[in-house]
Motif scaffolding. Structure first.
Motif, short mmCIF file in Angstrom:
data_model
loop_
_atom_site.label_atom_id
_atom_site.label_comp_id
_atom_site.label_asym_id
_atom_site.label_seq_id
_atom_site.Cartn_x
_atom_site.Cartn_y
_atom_site.Cartn_z
N ALA A 112 159.14 -30.99 130.65
CA ALA A 112 158.01 -30.06 130.69
C ALA A 112 158.10 -29.04 129.56
O ALA A 112 157.10 -28.69 128.93
N PHE A 113 159.34 -28.58 129.28
CA PHE A 113 159.50 -27.61 128.20
C PHE A 113 159.10 -28.22 126.86
O PHE A 113 158.39 -27.59 126.06
N PHE A 114 159.55 -29.44 126.56
CA PHE A 114 159.23 -30.03 125.26
C PHE A 114 157.74 -30.38 125.16
O PHE A 114 157.19 -30.41 124.05
N LYS A 115 157.08 -30.63 126.28
CA LYS A 115 155.62 -30.76 126.28
C LYS A 115 154.98 -29.44 125.83
O LYS A 115 153.99 -29.42 125.10
N PHE A 116 155.57 -28.33 126.32
CA PHE A 116 155.10 -27.00 125.93
C PHE A 116 155.31 -26.78 124.42
O PHE A 116 154.44 -26.24 123.73
N VAL A 117 156.46 -27.24 123.90
CA VAL A 117 156.72 -27.12 122.46
C VAL A 117 155.67 -27.90 121.67
O VAL A 117 155.09 -27.39 120.71
N SER A 118 155.43 -29.15 122.09
CA SER A 118 154.46 -29.97 121.33
C SER A 118 153.07 -29.36 121.41
O SER A 118 152.32 -29.35 120.42
N ALA A 119 152.70 -28.81 122.58
CA ALA A 119 151.39 -28.15 122.71
C ALA A 119 151.31 -26.93 121.80
O ALA A 119 150.28 -26.66 121.17
N SER A 120 152.43 -26.18 121.69
CA SER A 120 152.47 -25.00 120.81
C SER A 120 152.29 -25.41 119.35
O SER A 120 151.55 -24.77 118.59
N VAL A 121 152.98 -26.49 118.95
CA VAL A 121 152.89 -26.94 117.56
C VAL A 121 151.48 -27.45 117.27
O VAL A 121 150.88 -27.13 116.23
N THR A 136 149.13 -17.57 119.30
CA THR A 136 148.89 -17.52 120.74
C THR A 136 149.48 -18.80 121.33
O THR A 136 149.05 -19.90 120.98
N LEU A 137 150.47 -18.65 122.19
CA LEU A 137 151.12 -19.82 122.78
C LEU A 137 150.31 -20.33 123.96
O LEU A 137 149.66 -19.55 124.66
N PRO A 138 150.37 -21.63 124.23
CA PRO A 138 149.79 -22.14 125.47
C PRO A 138 150.59 -21.60 126.66
O PRO A 138 151.74 -21.18 126.50
N PRO A 139 150.00 -21.58 127.87
CA PRO A 139 150.76 -21.09 129.01
C PRO A 139 151.97 -21.98 129.27
O PRO A 139 151.90 -23.20 129.13
N PRO A 140 153.13 -21.38 129.61
CA PRO A 140 154.32 -22.20 129.90
C PRO A 140 154.12 -23.01 131.17
O PRO A 140 153.34 -22.60 132.05
N PRO A 141 154.81 -24.13 131.29
CA PRO A 141 154.66 -24.98 132.48
C PRO A 141 155.27 -24.33 133.71
O PRO A 141 156.05 -23.36 133.60
N PRO A 142 154.93 -24.82 134.90
CA PRO A 142 155.52 -24.27 136.14
C PRO A 142 157.04 -24.32 136.09
O PRO A 142 157.62 -25.25 135.55
N GLY A 143 157.68 -23.26 136.60
CA GLY A 143 159.14 -23.21 136.60
C GLY A 143 159.71 -22.56 135.36
O GLY A 143 160.91 -22.31 135.28
#
Length: 213
Positions: free
Chosen positions: A175-184, A201-208
């Protein structure tokens, strides 16, 4: 230079405490990040990836490389947490790899940096390099405190953006690396419309995963 690059640095803690599932999850996450970016035309055009690891010393396993030529490296966990050496190497990479804007050319976009650490520094030098980064503000830096033993206070010395990931399961890292790819992807889509030194502006972080206030 035809295309202005968006440099993306991943600094991964590979000290002994990351042995087993955590280090395998980070390795898998970097592979997933690469696949995600390869599916995004804007990211393929502008994003460049670099992997820096730190344990007893820091190493740049992959220099800044365009997404289409990037190959995820093998990672091994052992040794102490020499955080200062990681920050020193990051600063060196900024000095040697980032193309600066001059009157003659447009340089690279402001780098994106993701720092993952599950512990506290075992070296005495990290504060001087953290101070250099805080003063220079050369990049948009996101630090990730992995697990309950990570020192959030140390990471806050490096950047205002610290996120806490208490769960260190494979699913949490995925989930974290999905957040990284979404940020990039989000940043690479916007780079043409923000000033060179602008924040993102970062995307919202995933649950947890929570942003530390």
């Amino acid at each position: 230079m035809s295309t202005r690059r968006l440099p993306v640095y991943i600094l991964a803690d590979t000290s002994g405490s990351m042995q087993g599932t955590p280090i395998e999850s980070v390795k898998a996450g970097i592979g997933q990040l690469h696949r995600d970016l390869m599916s995004d035309p804007q990211a393929i055009e502008s994003a460049y990836l670099s992997i820096i690891t730190f344990s007893d010393t820091a190493q740049q396993l992959v220099p800044l490389t365009e997404v289409s030529a990037f190959s995820p490296p093998d990672l091994y966990a052992r040794g102490q947490t020499n955080f200062g050496d990681a920050l020193r190497l990051l600063i060196d990479c900024f000095d040697t790899e980032i193309v600066r804007t001059t009157p003659e050319q447009k340089g690279d976009w402001r780098p994106l940096v993701f720092i993952l650490s599950d512990g506290a520094p075992t070296d005495a030098t990290w504060q001087q390099y953290a101070q250099t980064l805080a003063e220079r503000r050369p990049a948009n830096i996101i630090a990730v405190a992995c697990g309950d033993q990570a020192d959030v206070g140390v990471l806050k010395n490096v950047t205002e953006i610290v996120i806490q990931m208490r769960d260190m399961s494979p699913d949490a890292f995925r989930a974290f690396f999905k957040f990284v790819s979404a940020s990039v992807k989000q940043t690479s889509a916007k780079v043409g419309s923000v000033p060179d030194g602008g924040s993102i502006t970062l995307p919202p972080p995933p649950p947890g995963i929570t942003i530390v206030p």
